[in-house]
Design a protein around this motif. Structure first.
Motif, PDB file in Angstrom:
ATOM      1  N   LYS A 126      74.167  58.683  67.961  1.00  0.00           N
ATOM      2  CA  LYS A 126      75.211  59.228  67.310  1.00  0.00           C
ATOM      3  C   LYS A 126      76.368  58.218  66.779  1.00  0.00           C
ATOM      4  O   LYS A 126      76.923  58.543  65.743  1.00  0.00           O
ATOM      5  CB  LYS A 126      75.881  60.569  67.796  1.00  0.00           C
ATOM      6  N   GLN A 127      76.335  57.195  67.474  1.00  0.00           N
ATOM      7  CA  GLN A 127      77.370  56.226  67.103  1.00  0.00           C
ATOM      8  C   GLN A 127      77.042  54.709  66.363  1.00  0.00           C
ATOM      9  O   GLN A 127      77.925  54.111  65.735  1.00  0.00           O
ATOM     10  CB  GLN A 127      78.177  55.848  68.676  1.00  0.00           C
ATOM     11  N   THR A 128      75.901  54.623  66.743  1.00  0.00           N
ATOM     12  CA  THR A 128      75.539  53.258  66.027  1.00  0.00           C
ATOM     13  C   THR A 128      74.272  53.276  65.364  1.00  0.00           C
ATOM     14  O   THR A 128      73.233  54.199  65.660  1.00  0.00           O
ATOM     15  CB  THR A 128      75.067  52.221  67.181  1.00  0.00           C
ATOM     16  N   PRO A 129      73.822  52.778  64.124  1.00  0.00           N
ATOM     17  CA  PRO A 129      72.644  52.698  63.601  1.00  0.00           C
ATOM     18  C   PRO A 129      71.481  51.742  64.081  1.00  0.00           C
ATOM     19  O   PRO A 129      70.906  51.076  63.565  1.00  0.00           O
ATOM     20  CB  PRO A 129      73.043  52.017  62.134  1.00  0.00           C
ATOM     21  N   ILE A 130      71.232  52.158  65.564  1.00  0.00           N
ATOM     22  CA  ILE A 130      70.222  51.357  66.173  1.00  0.00           C
ATOM     23  C   ILE A 130      68.826  51.953  65.959  1.00  0.00           C
ATOM     24  O   ILE A 130      68.762  52.988  65.780  1.00  0.00           O
ATOM     25  CB  ILE A 130      70.787  51.519  67.758  1.00  0.00           C
ATOM     26  N   PRO A 131      67.963  50.799  65.787  1.00  0.00           N
ATOM     27  CA  PRO A 131      66.510  51.350  65.569  1.00  0.00           C
ATOM     28  C   PRO A 131      66.267  52.551  66.631  1.00  0.00           C
ATOM     29  O   PRO A 131      66.207  52.107  67.925  1.00  0.00           O
ATOM     30  CB  PRO A 131      65.868  50.103  65.772  1.00  0.00           C
ATOM     31  N   ARG A 132      65.644  53.465  66.243  1.00  0.00           N
ATOM     32  CA  ARG A 132      65.015  54.671  67.167  1.00  0.00           C
ATOM     33  C   ARG A 132      63.976  54.127  68.116  1.00  0.00           C
ATOM     34  O   ARG A 132      63.980  54.416  69.496  1.00  0.00           O
ATOM     35  CB  ARG A 132      64.599  55.882  66.570  1.00  0.00           C
ATOM     36  N   SER A 133      63.176  53.135  67.700  1.00  0.00           N
ATOM     37  CA  SER A 133      62.136  52.824  68.612  1.00  0.00           C
ATOM     38  C   SER A 133      62.564  51.974  70.079  1.00  0.00           C
ATOM     39  O   SER A 133      61.964  51.929  70.875  1.00  0.00           O
ATOM     40  CB  SER A 133      61.250  51.662  67.805  1.00  0.00           C
ATOM     41  N   ILE A 134      63.820  51.288  69.886  1.00  0.00           N
ATOM     42  CA  ILE A 134      64.291  50.811  71.046  1.00  0.00           C
ATOM     43  C   ILE A 134      64.320  51.655  72.044  1.00  0.00           C
ATOM     44  O   ILE A 134      64.253  51.480  73.473  1.00  0.00           O
ATOM     45  CB  ILE A 134      65.724  50.290  70.514  1.00  0.00           C
ATOM     46  N   PHE A 135      64.822  52.926  71.965  1.00  0.00           N
ATOM     47  CA  PHE A 135      64.587  53.886  73.209  1.00  0.00           C
ATOM     48  C   PHE A 135      63.160  54.302  73.677  1.00  0.00           C
ATOM     49  O   PHE A 135      63.306  54.738  74.842  1.00  0.00           O
ATOM     50  CB  PHE A 135      65.716  55.071  72.645  1.00  0.00           C
ATOM     51  N   ALA A 136      62.389  54.032  72.870  1.00  0.00           N
ATOM     52  CA  ALA A 136      61.047  54.260  73.253  1.00  0.00           C
ATOM     53  C   ALA A 136      60.512  53.163  74.167  1.00  0.00           C
ATOM     54  O   ALA A 136      60.120  53.374  75.192  1.00  0.00           O
ATOM     55  CB  ALA A 136      59.866  54.238  72.132  1.00  0.00           C
ATOM     56  N   LEU A 137      60.985  52.075  73.684  1.00  0.00           N
ATOM     57  CA  LEU A 137      60.721  50.859  74.608  1.00  0.00           C
ATOM     58  C   LEU A 137      61.535  50.527  75.860  1.00  0.00           C
ATOM     59  O   LEU A 137      61.310  50.242  76.887  1.00  0.00           O
ATOM     60  CB  LEU A 137      61.238  49.435  73.941  1.00  0.00           C
ATOM     61  N   ARG A 138      62.830  51.299  75.672  1.00  0.00           N
ATOM     62  CA  ARG A 138      63.547  51.371  76.857  1.00  0.00           C
ATOM     63  C   ARG A 138      62.985  52.175  78.080  1.00  0.00           C
ATOM     64  O   ARG A 138      62.994  51.936  79.061  1.00  0.00           O
ATOM     65  CB  ARG A 138      64.947  52.016  76.498  1.00  0.00           C
ATOM     66  N   THR A 139      62.411  53.301  77.602  1.00  0.00           N
ATOM     67  CA  THR A 139      61.678  53.991  78.675  1.00  0.00           C
ATOM     68  C   THR A 139      60.455  53.366  79.145  1.00  0.00           C
ATOM     69  O   THR A 139      60.134  53.601  80.361  1.00  0.00           O
ATOM     70  CB  THR A 139      61.257  55.319  77.974  1.00  0.00           C
ATOM     71  N   ILE A 140      59.765  52.816  78.399  1.00  0.00           N
ATOM     72  CA  ILE A 140      58.526  52.021  78.743  1.00  0.00           C
ATOM     73  C   ILE A 140      58.678  50.695  79.636  1.00  0.00           C
ATOM     74  O   ILE A 140      58.119  50.718  80.872  1.00  0.00           O
ATOM     75  CB  ILE A 140      57.826  51.349  77.292  1.00  0.00           C
ATOM     76  N   ILE A 141      60.182  50.147  79.298  1.00  0.00           N
ATOM     77  CA  ILE A 141      60.329  48.947  80.357  1.00  0.00           C
ATOM     78  C   ILE A 141      60.874  49.544  81.622  1.00  0.00           C
ATOM     79  O   ILE A 141      60.539  49.148  82.719  1.00  0.00           O
ATOM     80  CB  ILE A 141      61.657  48.269  79.860  1.00  0.00           C
ATOM     81  N   ARG A 142      61.444  50.881  81.658  1.00  0.00           N
ATOM     82  CA  ARG A 142      62.035  51.383  82.937  1.00  0.00           C
ATOM     83  C   ARG A 142      60.913  51.712  83.861  1.00  0.00           C
ATOM     84  O   ARG A 142      60.609  51.336  84.879  1.00  0.00           O
ATOM     85  CB  ARG A 142      62.865  52.610  82.549  1.00  0.00           C
ATOM     86  N   ASN A 143      59.803  52.517  83.272  1.00  0.00           N
ATOM     87  CA  ASN A 143      58.628  52.933  83.982  1.00  0.00           C
ATOM     88  C   ASN A 143      57.625  51.799  84.550  1.00  0.00           C
ATOM     89  O   ASN A 143      57.353  51.842  85.537  1.00  0.00           O
ATOM     90  CB  ASN A 143      57.947  54.067  83.306  1.00  0.00           C
ATOM     91  N   PHE A 144      57.973  50.884  83.601  1.00  0.00           N
ATOM     92  CA  PHE A 144      56.780  49.645  83.854  1.00  0.00           C
ATOM     93  C   PHE A 144      57.424  49.037  85.077  1.00  0.00           C
ATOM     94  O   PHE A 144      56.653  48.411  86.095  1.00  0.00           O
ATOM     95  CB  PHE A 144      56.634  48.663  82.825  1.00  0.00           C
ATOM     96  N   VAL A 145      58.884  48.703  85.257  1.00  0.00           N
ATOM     97  CA  VAL A 145      59.255  48.064  86.485  1.00  0.00           C
ATOM     98  C   VAL A 145      59.253  48.767  87.532  1.00  0.00           C
ATOM     99  O   VAL A 145      58.935  48.252  88.744  1.00  0.00           O
ATOM    100  CB  VAL A 145      61.004  47.725  86.066  1.00  0.00           C
ATOM    101  N   ASN A 146      59.209  50.124  87.452  1.00  0.00           N
ATOM    102  CA  ASN A 146      59.149  51.003  88.611  1.00  0.00           C
ATOM    103  C   ASN A 146      57.501  51.065  89.164  1.00  0.00           C
ATOM    104  O   ASN A 146      57.449  50.887  90.551  1.00  0.00           O
ATOM    105  CB  ASN A 146      59.334  52.733  88.297  1.00  0.00           C
ATOM    106  N   PHE A 147      56.608  50.910  88.158  1.00  0.00           N
ATOM    107  CA  PHE A 147      55.348  50.557  88.557  1.00  0.00           C
ATOM    108  C   PHE A 147      55.087  49.412  89.298  1.00  0.00           C
ATOM    109  O   PHE A 147      54.229  49.179  90.335  1.00  0.00           O
ATOM    110  CB  PHE A 147      54.460  50.504  87.215  1.00  0.00           C
TER     111      PHE A 147
END
Length: 266
Positions: A105-126
């Motif tokens: 809502k506040q920044t014109p950030i690429p939406r795909s970054i948040f998909a990568l954020r989830t992937i990275i978080r779960n991969f580190v947990n793995f």
């Protein structure tokens, strides 16, 4: 807007997202640090609880299915660690944009970054939970095979499927807020239909289709079998490839068509 423009903008979003992978990395690692702030063990609380669960289930199920504990406990450990990564990636895909609404809502950030954020978080947990597999191997004197390196393409499959499911489910579940609970319920059902804690050998010939045509089982096996020193069947790779292709096509259409509406649905 012309249909081709939707796809061009979506592709541009994904390219920009990958080009800013450092931001996605910081967001993903930040989620883990924030969740376990002021904790002594941090992320390893999940690893410890999972280890206890695996040992308990492995011991009980080895008696129920008349399996030798030395081979069955490593089987459960590899399957459950792989399944947890796979299922968590899919479940969290349903809230990938809702959790990031403050940024969107506040920044014109690429939406795909948040998909990568989830992937990275779960991969580190793995990666943290892989420790469980080696601990079980050492305790059960399970041999380590060179076939373990075949886990690399398996990891690639789950990473890609997780990314595209985030783009697809993330958009749909942003529009329909009841769907995340449905996704979670479906994953719980699929866990019982996937040979995570029970051996495939316990099935009758008529019931083998539960595994043979189960894409979740195939994706799990391309990671868990190499850990056990087993070369995954070609059918596992074929079904995993088909699943990835379907996710790519589905997410490509949905993300391209409705990407601009995400901010209005939040």
């Amino acid at each position: 807007m012309h249909g081709g423009s939707y796809y061009n903008l979506a592709l541009k979003d994904i390219v920009q997202g990958f080009s800013k992978w450092q931001l996605a990395w910081l967001l993903g690692i930040g989620d883990i640090k924030q969740r376990y702030a002021r904790s002594k063990l941090g992320q390893f609380w999940i690893t410890l609880s999972m280890l206890i669960f695996i040992v308990a289930i492995g011991v009980v199920y080895s008696f129920l299915f008349h399996q030798e504990i030395k081979s069955f406990l490593p089987y459960v450990a590899c399957n459950y660690v792989a399944w947890t990564w796979l299922s968590t990636s899919i479940i969290e895909s349903s809230t990938v944009f809702v959790q990031a609404q403050g940024y969107i809502k506040q920044t014109p950030i690429p939406r795909s970054i948040f998909a990568l954020r989830t992937i990275i978080r779960n991969f580190v947990n793995f990666l943290h939970n892989i420790i469980i597999i080696f601990l079980v191997f050492v305790c059960m004197l399970h041999p380590i095979s060179w076939n373990m390196f075949l886990v690399i393409p398996g990891i690639f499959f789950i990473l890609c499927c997780g990314f595209f499911s985030s783009l697809c489910l993330g958009v749909i579940c942003t529009r329909f807020r009841d769907l995340p609970q449905i996704v979670q319920a479906i994953m719980q059902i699929l866990m019982f239909l996937t040979p995570v804690m029970w051996p495939v050998s316990s099935l009758s010939k008529n019931a083998l289709a539960i595994v043979e045509y189960n894409p979740m089982a195939a994706l799990m096996h391309v990671v868990s079998k190499p850990f056990l020193g087993i070369v995954p069947d070609m059918s596992d790779y074929i079904l995993s490839s088909i699943t990835l292709l379907v996710l790519m096509i589905g997410s490509g259409y949905i993300f391209a068509r409705f990407r601009a509406r995400i901010v209005y649905w939040l």
